[in-house]
Scaffold this motif. Sequence first.
Motif, PDB file in Angstrom:
ATOM      1  N   ALA A 154     -13.817-107.249  59.376  1.00  0.00           N
ATOM      2  CA  ALA A 154     -13.175-107.035  57.977  1.00  0.00           C
ATOM      3  C   ALA A 154     -11.957-107.917  57.798  1.00  0.00           C
ATOM      4  CB  ALA A 154     -13.181-105.659  57.494  1.00  0.00           C
ATOM      5  N   HIS A 155     -11.077-107.574  57.131  1.00  0.00           N
ATOM      6  CA  HIS A 155     -10.029-108.332  56.435  1.00  0.00           C
ATOM      7  C   HIS A 155      -8.821-107.191  56.540  1.00  0.00           C
ATOM      8  CE1 HIS A 155     -13.053-110.463  54.547  1.00  0.00           C
ATOM      9  NE2 HIS A 155     -13.792-109.459  54.268  1.00  0.00           N
ATOM     10  N   GLU A 156      -7.614-107.985  56.143  1.00  0.00           N
ATOM     11  CA  GLU A 156      -6.382-107.074  55.817  1.00  0.00           C
ATOM     12  C   GLU A 156      -6.514-107.117  54.428  1.00  0.00           C
ATOM     13  OE1 GLU A 156      -4.188-105.470  57.477  1.00  0.00           O
ATOM     14  OE2 GLU A 156      -5.188-105.896  59.206  1.00  0.00           O
ATOM     15  N   PRO A 157      -5.726-106.099  53.889  1.00  0.00           N
ATOM     16  CA  PRO A 157      -5.123-104.930  54.443  1.00  0.00           C
ATOM     17  C   PRO A 157      -6.072-103.753  54.861  1.00  0.00           C
ATOM     18  CG  PRO A 157      -4.817-104.721  52.035  1.00  0.00           C
ATOM     19  CD  PRO A 157      -5.683-105.896  52.475  1.00  0.00           C
ATOM     20  N   ILE A 158      -7.437-103.740  54.857  1.00  0.00           N
ATOM     21  CA  ILE A 158      -8.249-102.594  54.636  1.00  0.00           C
ATOM     22  C   ILE A 158      -8.163-102.282  56.385  1.00  0.00           C
ATOM     23  CG2 ILE A 158     -10.376-104.075  55.029  1.00  0.00           C
ATOM     24  CD1 ILE A 158      -9.840-100.570  53.910  1.00  0.00           C
ATOM     25  N   LEU A 159      -8.357-103.101  57.170  1.00  0.00           N
ATOM     26  CA  LEU A 159      -8.288-103.013  58.746  1.00  0.00           C
ATOM     27  C   LEU A 159      -6.958-102.303  59.274  1.00  0.00           C
ATOM     28  CD1 LEU A 159     -10.122-106.224  60.400  1.00  0.00           C
ATOM     29  CD2 LEU A 159     -10.906-103.825  59.932  1.00  0.00           C
ATOM     30  N   SER A 160      -5.817-102.767  58.827  1.00  0.00           N
ATOM     31  CA  SER A 160      -4.487-102.042  59.163  1.00  0.00           C
ATOM     32  C   SER A 160      -4.565-100.568  58.471  1.00  0.00           C
ATOM     33  CB  SER A 160      -3.327-102.852  58.981  1.00  0.00           C
ATOM     34  OG  SER A 160      -3.368-103.148  57.859  1.00  0.00           O
ATOM     35  N   ALA A 161      -4.979-100.606  57.437  1.00  0.00           N
ATOM     36  CA  ALA A 161      -4.859 -99.291  56.696  1.00  0.00           C
ATOM     37  C   ALA A 161      -6.007 -98.345  57.301  1.00  0.00           C
ATOM     38  CB  ALA A 161      -5.208 -99.351  55.227  1.00  0.00           C
TER      39      ALA A 161
END
Length: 160
Positions: A105-112
């Motif tokens: 996936a992408h940021e910001p979903i991955l770090s969240a």
Amino acid sequence: MRVTLIRHGEAEAQAWRDEDRALTKRGRADARRVGRALGRHGARFGLIVSSPLVRAVQTAEIVAAATGYRRAILATRLLIPDAEPTGVRELLAQQTGVRSVALVAHEPILSAACAALLGFASVPALKKAEAIRIRLPDDITQPGQFRWRIDPVSGKRLRR
């Protein structure tokens, strides 16, 4: 359950729609590097799940080829950039019998999602073509444990 979070490789600067931005030549090379590194370190996936955005799907396909994954890649809007991290935990809870999952996936979903799965308030953003491995307990409502990450530049597995 082993969960590997993978950020897509470098994408084109512009496209008709953001969702259509494809990987650049460098992005494809970086995705191959992380996929090969995952393969070298024995990462095998029972399921690969991707955001439906082109750059994530392309990264997932490259990682799948490099790790010997032969099943269909599941695409879901639960992994779009601004999705809620609670959706990731719900997605993982539905994967009964799957021991190892890759989420591309992408940021910001991955770090969240990473922070939520580890029980932290936040974690630094993943770099493009970076992979992070987390081990979740059987009760996935409990915090997981960081295992390692694949550096996107060197392709080396790092414990911190």
